[in-house]
Write an enzyme that holds these catalytic residues in place. Structure first.
Site, short mmCIF file in Angstrom:
data_model
loop_
_atom_site.label_atom_id
_atom_site.label_comp_id
_atom_site.label_asym_id
_atom_site.label_seq_id
_atom_site.Cartn_x
_atom_site.Cartn_y
_atom_site.Cartn_z
N GLU A 53 7.54 1.37 29.70
CA GLU A 53 7.03 0.70 30.92
C GLU A 53 7.74 -0.54 31.33
O GLU A 53 7.81 -1.52 30.42
CB GLU A 53 5.43 0.36 30.95
CG GLU A 53 4.93 -0.37 32.02
CD GLU A 53 3.41 -0.96 31.91
OE1 GLU A 53 2.86 -0.27 30.81
OE2 GLU A 53 2.97 -1.74 32.66
N ASP A 64 -1.15 -11.18 35.17
CA ASP A 64 -0.46 -11.06 33.85
C ASP A 64 -1.08 -12.45 33.04
O ASP A 64 -1.35 -13.39 33.56
CB ASP A 64 0.88 -11.01 33.76
CG ASP A 64 1.30 -9.73 34.15
OD1 ASP A 64 1.12 -9.00 33.34
OD2 ASP A 64 2.18 -9.63 34.85
#
Lengths: 281, 408
Positions: A53, A64
């Protein structure tokens, strides 16, 4: 047709979950990040992740946690560009491992949705994970992903309503990303109790669509635990942390990549014992 | 507008993680139900009158009008609200919605601190927990507002990620919300963000134009010729425009922060100096580089220092219904000086952009039936918080002009 779903099918044929590893392109530098991604695919023993990824750094990464934010902010300050994700795709594809890009939507819209799909497919990429793009706003992405044969990996969450979950699962191609906890990326000491239930809900909608579970997995035992019920285990922050620490301490990228390989070994062993009698410890 | 999914043609929408979709649906449903509930309306109306001090006056500025080419100028006095700005209008509405949803914790982002203080204020009044995210750069330069929020019982968290300013505080609030959405309402302070925020914030701020319309008709017997408001995210401007959007004879002007000038790249004028992109959950005009990475904005006014704008403003700009013009730092500060000296009203530096804009556009504005044109300027907040900035800008040092009464 290239498909990240193949990584899941191959793992399923071995009666184990797939291992998905995340690294952002451009940290600690573009070249070093490509080396790190290649290292992801083979650990220290030639056994690594089943799917890479590739994270595309973004100025406003609302999904995040601190480790990945730190790495992507550094990557941006060192001049990473969207086009570097295409180089990363070529580098990963050269190892024979599939890759997807994880990206916030503005970067793709700015590049041009169809143009990015075309260039990414040409570079050997399999599809996109889109944390801030749900099927509701994805008309252009449906067209472009169909035109260029790319996978659409949308997210489902414990808070997804039954209607939204069904709609999202039907909109996916390749696999679906299940966020195991309510929260952002980052390693956690305990894995989530919400994850098995969420995977079961997806399976009720579509028993054939592979489900990757992410957020909070940091070691082989957790990977084994998640892998007992999920089709794939997604690991990010625990890998990124080794590169951030090596960069900050001045040891250099090679030292960070070497330590990252041993974490890959542990995770790869974890997914391989997930469904054996000794199972997760 | 917007349509059922929150779009103003190509603008707006909802670009947020799946984890937040259910909460946004719940918020929209709660909002729509509340809008048809007389009890909600009655409670909000009571708080507006007896807590916030509404209706705010519409003050005719006779001496300042001399700087506006013969126009009649009226000031909509949001500076006189409790907590000192229009921000209270929005937080009262959203906090009541949060309570209806059974949520007892409010989180907010703030730049200069005005929205943070307003949120901390309603949290105190309703007995809710409150956490305010603020960029580290802003907590360092706005220590007084940090202390105000703490006195009100809120927890203030400095954000060290990214550029350490308002946009990063918004990212951090969004992360908190994703994690704690079950018991927490994210009280967005401006008319931007994912649907239904732009629509909802507009509704709560439209009290500004609902009042001004009644007041101006009572004062002059007619609708005004122009409305002037400053635009950062654009909540006071959309509230100032709302009741006039369907009155084509009323011209609408939004004034963006031109900073040191758009040509310098150091500005916060998303419509005049940006391009279309997705930021903080909505598609709108934003400041971005060639890859679509957000560019930091610059303005002397912390409240306008944001690299995006509410999606309805982008739509009003694209359709031509409203005009958006940049006002540079120096023009805003000169307008602040003039209004303060001519009317005894010191506007916030944000609002001074609207004052400067009115001085500019009045030159080419004509009235109806041979009458002088009538302009309403929204004074979105008071300038007390900006005295420090003004001292530096005007080269004052706090020393007296003369001393008397002493014995030598």
């Amino acid at each position: 047709m290239s498909s990240s779903g193949e990584a899941y099918r191959a793992a399923r044929a071995e009666n184990r979950p797939a291992l998905v590893g995340y690294l952002p392109v451009g940290h600690p530098s573009v070249d070093d990040s490509l080396e790190a991604m290649k290292a992801l695919t083979d650990g220290t023993q030639g056994v690594g992740v089943d799917l890479v990824e590739i994270g595309l750094p973004y100025s406003d990464p609302m999904m995040d946690g601190t480790v990945i934010q730190h790495a992507t902010t550094t990557a941006l300050s060192r001049g990473v560009h969207t086009r570097d994700a295409l180089r990363a795709a070529e580098a990963v594809a050269s190892t024979g491992t599939h890759c997807v890009v994880m990206t916030y939507w503005n970067l793709i819209e700015h590049y041009g949705v169809d143009a990015f799909a075309r260039d990414f497919a040409a570079a050997g990429g399999s599809g996109l994970i889109t944390p801030d793009l749900t099927p509701d706003e994805a008309e252009q992405w449906f067209e472009a992903s169909d035109a260029h044969g790319l996978d659409r990996i949308f997210l489902v969450a414990p808070s997804s309503t039954p209607q939204r979950l069904a709609k999202t699962v039907h909109a996916c191609r390749g696999w679906v990303y299940a966020t195991s906890v309510m929260g952002v990326t980052g390693a956690r000491n305990q894995t989530s109790t919400a994850a098995p239930e969420l995977v079961a809900r997806v399976k009720q909608v579509d028993p054939d669509l592979p489900v990757g579970v992410g957020l909070g997995v940091s070691n082989g035992d957790q990977a084994a635990e998640i892998g007992a019920f999920a089709d794939g285990v997604i690991v990010g922050s625990a890998l990124v942390r080794t590169l951030v620490e090596a960069d900050e301490s001045g040891e250099g990228a090679a030292a960070g990549i070497a330590r990252m390989r041993t974490i890959v070994d542990d995770l790869a062993a974890g997914v391989r014992r997930a469904r054996t009698p000794q199972g997760a410890r | 507008m917007p349509d059922a999914t929150g779009h103003f043609d190509q603008f707006g929408g909802r670009f947020v993680p799946e984890a937040l979709q259910a909460a946004l649906d719940q918020l929209e449903q709660t909002f729509r139900t509340a809008m048809t509930d007389p009890a909600f309306d009655a409670e909000l109306d009571d708080l507006r009158r007896n807590y916030a001090g509404r209706p705010s006056p519409l003050t005719e500025a006779h001496r300042f009008a001399e700087y506006c080419h013969g126009a009649r100028v009226f000031l909509k006095r949001e500076d006189l609200n409790h907590t000192g700005s229009h921000k209270i209008n929005n937080v009262l509405g959203q906090a009541l919605l949060a309570r209806r949803m059974g949520k007892h914790r409010l989180i907010a982002e703030t730049g200069a601190g005005q929205h943070g203080v307003a949120t901390a204020t309603v949290a105190a009044m309703l007995g809710m927990a409150c956490r305010v995210y603020m960029g580290k750069v802003d907590t360092d330069r706005q220590a007084l507002n940090v202390a105000r929020m703490q006195l009100l019982g809120a927890e203030v968290v400095a954000v060290e990620a990214g550029s350490k300013t308002l946009k990063d505080a918004m990212n951090e609030a969004m992360r908190d919300w994703v994690t704690n959405v079950a018991d927490t309402h994210y009280l967005i302070g401006t008319a931007s963000g994912p649907h239904p925020f732009p629509m909802m914030v507009k509704q709560f701020q439209s009290v500004i134009s609902a009042e001004s319309k009644r007041q101006i008709v009572a004062d002059t017997g007619a609708l005004p010729d122009a409305i002037c408001a400053c635009v950062g995210g654009g909540s006071n401007a959309i509230g100032s425009f709302a009741e006039y959007i369907d009155e084509p004879e009323v011209r609408l002007f939004g004034f963006e922060a031109g900073g040191e000038g758009i040509a310098t790249g150091r500005h916060a004028a998303s419509i005049n100096g940006g391009s279309v992109g997705v930021l903080h959950g909505t598609r709108t005009f934003i400041l971005q580089d060639e890859d679509g990475q957000t560019i930091e904005s610059h303005s002397i006014s912390a409240g306008l220092d944001y690299p995006g704008v509410g999606p309805e403003h982008s739509w009003l700009a694209a359709t031509g219904r409203a005009s958006y013009l940049p006002i540079n730092d120096d023009e805003a500060m000169e307008a602040l000086r003039i209004l303060t000296r001519t009317e005894g009203i010191m506007p916030a530096i944000e609002s001074a952009h609207a004052v400067a804009g009115a001085m500019k556009i009045s030159e080419k504005l004509t009235g109806r039936n041979g009458e002088p044109p009538v302009i309403i300027i929204t004074i979105s907040g008071r300038g007390d918080k900006d005295v420090d900035t003004a001292l530096k800008w005007f080269g004052l040092d706090g020393s007296v002009d003369a001393t008397t009464g002493g014995m030598k």
